[in-house]
Write an enzyme that holds these catalytic residues in place. Structure first.
Site, PDB file in Angstrom:
ATOM      1  N   ILE A  16     -11.304 -55.287  13.461  1.00 54.04           N
ATOM      2  CA  ILE A  16     -11.356 -55.056  14.728  1.00 54.04           C
ATOM      3  C   ILE A  16     -11.772 -55.637  16.189  1.00 54.04           C
ATOM      4  CG2 ILE A  16     -11.953 -52.576  14.163  1.00 54.04           C
ATOM      5  CD1 ILE A  16     -14.351 -51.897  14.953  1.00 54.04           C
TER       6      ILE A  16
ATOM      7  N   LEU B  31     -23.052 -65.286   8.592  1.00 54.57           N
ATOM      8  CA  LEU B  31     -21.535 -65.853   7.992  1.00 54.57           C
ATOM      9  C   LEU B  31     -21.060 -66.931   8.658  1.00 54.57           C
ATOM     10  CD1 LEU B  31     -21.444 -62.167   5.490  1.00 54.57           C
ATOM     11  CD2 LEU B  31     -22.977 -64.369   4.878  1.00 54.57           C
TER      12      LEU B  31
ATOM     13  N   LYS C 209     -26.914 -59.239   7.144  1.00 54.18           N
ATOM     14  CA  LYS C 209     -26.876 -58.112   7.578  1.00 54.18           C
ATOM     15  C   LYS C 209     -25.773 -57.766   9.025  1.00 54.18           C
ATOM     16  CE  LYS C 209     -31.819 -58.009   7.155  1.00 54.18           C
ATOM     17  NZ  LYS C 209     -33.435 -57.906   7.871  1.00 54.18           N
TER      18      LYS C 209
ATOM     19  N   GLU D 116     -23.486 -54.226  15.814  1.00 54.62           N
ATOM     20  CA  GLU D 116     -24.374 -53.102  16.465  1.00 54.62           C
ATOM     21  C   GLU D 116     -25.380 -53.667  17.530  1.00 54.62           C
ATOM     22  OE1 GLU D 116     -23.441 -48.389  15.531  1.00 54.62           O
ATOM     23  OE2 GLU D 116     -22.951 -50.589  13.507  1.00 54.62           O
TER      24      GLU D 116
END
Ligand code: FES
Ligand code: FES
Lengths: 698, 218
Positions: free
Chosen positions: A463, A589, A660, A664
């Site tokens: 998204i 990452l 992690k 958000e």
């Protein structure tokens, strides 16, 4: 202990460009509303103009005489659906539960005719008195059994009331956040196309597997007969994660008219039935020793939901994780009103809850005369303050220290309202961030071709997070090949089922499945002597068992946000001059896409702090300012200097990537840091967002 | 009792039987659609079209010509996602009626470059990760091309003369040749293009790079 972090990583951690970047910048990436199947007709959803009552009659006959109109459908002539979900039972009842609920749909050959038809459709209602305003003392407030994400409504330890009565220093304040709307730039749109006994749906979706399952059950078909296509999603922030009524309406309409139907919501319609963040009323009480060490924390939150379904934002949940204190309590109450159903908006719970808690911590720092960074360090817990579980990793203190260093916090004069540059009052503030590191079961398939190419297939969603890119990197490392040799297919319900792009758990969940599939494929290739058979080799992994067997830890990302603001002393106009965040979120990452994620979250937090507010009109029962001219989101000129950094965090208890979620946490704490900076600049404490001029000019 | 209502005022707070049209205050039947013939150039190709006079350029591009690069973010001139260029100037295609464009030349994001041969700004957007979901991106890029051209032509923005004693005063802006595009200028000029993903810092870096390179204006 879960599996060790993948050894030999070469590409995870590299700043790869977005793999679909060129398609997006050249306008070639196809979003749902870009599809134009042959014989397409255009549908427009017609919203109720009462907030509560019943539809008596819809003048279908007059409508069908209009040029270009193909159909007009309402409860009186709609096909029946198999569902007990009142939210999705579109046109299944005469009842109107909120203003703007879809009560009819009109279909025409062109979008112009369809819009005109929807505008003039005559509908007769019986209106009833409505109740749409949330108050903390609302007589119908009740304790829900659970809140969002399955957390218990209320928790407690010790005797917080007695501890607060005896505490040398007490902060006891009420904080509020308004209703806010996700407003992805891409409005929701559905293209529904029945053929034979199957349904194809083009829909921007954060959860194609979930949408397929819901559509199949509503229309009484096996899931394999539903195909959800969603290769690119123009932002969602939670609003495209659940199945929404307009999708059902489009599918139902296409079935009724026997032609493919396009139903594109207008921006104004996005403010009604695509979810929003509930307004919150929160009371936070902190009791502390004179040195700021907490004795008691209580956090009580009141939210709203609709009469159709109970959705309670987990607003007080972050207070169960943040700080040590022997006496503590959190509670959630919800009031069911004649309003649209609130839903997930970026960091539900943490986002509004941390505005309250981190504002209160700033107030406590001032009350104790302790530096706000130091206060947080002093209250660092050794283990989960309520759960007692060890943290898999927790580097809040390191984030605060590193942020303070980069921001230039040292030597800050704590006195409010004493720094001036010309007409501008200057202040700085800090707040902490947190978000859980979750993981859900997923499946994935990887296929090797004889020529050295690999294809990863997974019903994940990108998204705008960079999922397609990061999964490419993860697969390349697990296969020991280059990213250019890997193609990731996602955003299609025909691919192996995968969980929602939500809860910041996408990469952790999908990445685990991709790694396991790649590992298995590599092992089989090795067993076969390293050569790919002519027909290719394919392996599917399912991580259900692995994820369920995960050891019990308190897993959270943490961060620290620093803000510098300038407030015009005469007009109260507030500008965020600098925003600096430091995060500890496991292994990052892809630094390029990760930075965009953090900065994007912080920017939305800035927007929340200064601009965003959906105003409920008590007389009519709808949000008054339901477009982008009246509901302001941060524009380019609002965003000056936003910087995101992260710490290298090794955490072996997460997933094979050691990562992690980061989608958000960037929004969490931003608004508090800004409000704290505004207090430092002006001496005015804003406890109700947004920070508007009229609240500053006295 | 049946009654019709024609304003929000009349129904306020009233319970009971009401009749309403969905979104409008008027009862009058709409006149039938009117078509108009015109010629329009899009990305260098001429099209002879018969359009509905209510049709926006955005809908013509997307629904009639299959050019879906320009996006509909609001359809009300509030977001910039539909930005295209007409004779090199940026316009909001959702607020432009196609019927008004006879003989005009339109450039959309598709006309600026291809995935294999991108425009310098398109390449800079990818390099600086000036996008996330990508939905606002075609509008951002068309807008940025327009901004570079405006600056090259010396057209001032609200902040161009911000250091003057009376900013925005009555004096006519003096066009004195190419204007430098500093960060403040770029932010101001790009503020009609919203990005909910918050890619603004990347967008700024990409445009600043293109401005420095002196490329991209065409
Ligand atoms: S779609 Fe044209 S400005 Fe939003
Ligand atoms: S990239 Fe998503 S709105 Fe700009």
């Amino acid at each position: 202990m879960t599996a060790p972090v993948t050894a030999g990583r070469r590409y995870a951690g590299a700043a790869l460009d977005r793999v679909e970047g060129l398609d997006k910048v050249t306008g070639r990436a196809a979003y749902a509303a870009d599809h134009r199947p042959a014989d397409l007709v255009h549908a427009v959803a017609v919203p109720a103009t009462i907030a509560r009552g019943e539809v008596v009659q819809v003048d279908v006959d007059a409508m069908l005489k209009r040029p270009g109109v193909v159909a007009a459908i309402w409860h009186g002539n709609a096909p029946r659906l198999a569902t007990s979900d009142e939210e999705l039972a579109v046109l299944q009842s005469r009842r109107v539960a909120y203003r703007g609920q879809y009560v009819a749909v009109v279909v025409a050959e062109t979008p112009e005719d369809a819009r005109e038809a929807a505008r003039t459709l005559r509908i007769e209602y019986v209106a009833e008195e409505h109740d749409v305003i949330l108050r903390a003392d609302h007589p119908r407030a009740y304790r829900p059994e659970n809140v969002n994400a399955g957390h218990p409504s209320d928790t407690g330890q010790g005797d917080p009331d007695a501890a607060l009565a005896a505490a040398p220093v007490v902060v006891d304040e009420e904080y509020g956040t308004p209703a806010e709307h996700n407003n992805p730039m891409e409005p929701h749109a559905t293209i529904a196309d029945w053929h034979g006994d199957g349904l194809i749906v083009h829909e921007p979706s954060q959860n194609v597997s979930g949408l397929r399952a819901t559509l199949a059950s509503l229309f009484g078909m096996p899931p394999g007969h539903v195909h959800v296509v969603s290769p690119h999603v123009g932002g969602g922030f939670g609003s495209k994660a659940k199945t929404l009524p307009h999708t059902i309406l489009a599918a139902l309409t296409a079935k009724q008219v026997g032609r493919p139907v396009k139903l594109a919501l207008t921006r104004r319609q996005l403010f009604v039935a695509t979810g929003y963040r509930t307004p919150t009323v929160q009371r936070v009480r902190l009791g502390a020793e004179p040195d700021g060490r907490l004795i008691a924390i209580t956090h009580d939150a009141v939210m709203q939901s609709s009469t159709l379904s109970e959705f309670t934002e987990q607003t007080a949940v972050p207070s169960r994780v943040m700080y040590a204190a022997p006496h503590r309590r959190t509670t959630h109450r919800v009031v069911r009103l004649d309003v649209p159903t609130p839903s997930w908006m970026r960091a539900p719970g943490e986002c509004p809850g941390m505005f309250a808690l981190e504002s209160a911590m700033d107030e406590l720092a001032i009350a104790c005369g302790v530096d706000p960074v130091e206060l947080r360090v002093r209250n660092e817990p050794a283990a989960g303050p309520e759960s007692g579980l060890p943290f898999s990793s927790r580097n809040l203190v390191a984030c605060l220290r590193e942020g303070a260093r980069r921001f230039g916090w040292a030597g800050r004069d704590p006195r409010p309202g004493v720094r001036r540059r010309g007409r501008t009052l200057i202040g700085t503030g800090v707040a902490a961030s947190t978000f859980p590191a979750l993981r859900a079961p997923s499946s994935a398939t990887v296929r090797a071709e004889p020529g050295g190419r690999y294809t990863v297939r997974i019903a994940a969603a990108d998204i705008g997070t960079g999922a397609r890119t990061v999964l490419t990197q993860i697969a390349a490392d697990a296969l020991g090949t280059a990213p250019a040799a890997v193609t990731v297919e996602l955003g299609d319900s025909a691919l192996p089922p995968a969980p929602v792009a939500g809860g910041s758990m996408g990469t952790a969940s999908w990445g685990t499945a991709v790694v396991r599939a790649c590992e298995e494929l590599a092992a089989r290739l090795e067993a076969a002597g390293g050569t790919v058979p002519d027909g290719g080799l394919e392996v599917t992994a399912d991580t259900g068992r692995e994820v369920r067997a995960q050891e019990r830890y308190s897993r959270h990302a943490f961060g620290a946000q620093f803000a510098e603001v300038g407030v015009d002393a005469d007009t109260g106009e507030t500008r965020v001059l600098r925003l600096l965040g430091v995060f500890a979120a496991g292994r990052v990452l892809n630094p390029k896409t990760a930075r965009s994620q953090f900065i994007g979250g912080m920017t939305m937090g800035l927007s929340m702090a200064l601009l965003e507010e959906s105003i409920m009109d008590g007389r009519f029962g709808d949000f008054l300012n339901c477009d982008l001219a009246q509901y302001h989101i941060a524009a380019h000129a609002d965003v000056r200097d936003v910087q995101a950094y992260w710490l290298e965090e090794e955490d072996p208890h997460l997933n094979p990537m050691g990562s992690k979620g980061i989608g958000e946490i960037g929004i969490v704490g931003t608004a508090a840091a800004i409000a704290n900076a505004v207090h430092h600049a002006t001496g005015v404490r804003i406890r109700e967002l947004p920070i508007r001029l009229d609240k500053l000019v006295r | 009792m049946r009654e019709s209502w024609d304003s929000r005022e009349r129904i306020a707070g009233r319970a009971g039987r009401v009749t309403g049209q969905a979104n409008t205050s008027g009862d009058a039947a709409a006149p039938p659609p009117v078509g108009a013939d015109l010629r329009i150039s899009v990305n260098g190709a001429w099209h002879a079209l018969t359009v509905d006079t209510r049709e926006s350029l955005l809908d013509t591009l997307r629904d009639r010509l299959g050019l879906t690069g320009a996006k509909k973010g609001c359809d009300h001139g509030q977001c910039g996602a539909c930005t295209v260029l007409i004779d090199g100037r940026r316009v909001l295609s959702c607020l432009t009626l196609t019927v008004s464009l006879d003989d005009e030349s339109v450039t959309t994001v598709e006309g600026l470059g291809l995935p294999g041969a991108p425009h310098p700004l398109q390449r800079a957007f990818v390099e600086h990760d000036a996008l996330q979901c990508g939905f606002c991106t075609p509008g951002q890029i068309c807008s940025a091309v327009g901004v570079l051209a405006e600056a090259a032509e010396g057209r001032p923005s609200l902040v161009t003369h911000r250091d003057r004693a009376h900013p925005g005063g009555s004096a006519e802006p003096v066009i004195t040749g190419a204007l430098p595009l500093d960060e403040e200028e770029i932010r101001e000029r790009m503020s009609g293009n919203l990005c909910r993903c918050g890619a603004y810092p990347g967008i700024l870096a990409a445009i600043a790079e293109a401005a420095r390179a002196g490329e991209g204006a065409r």
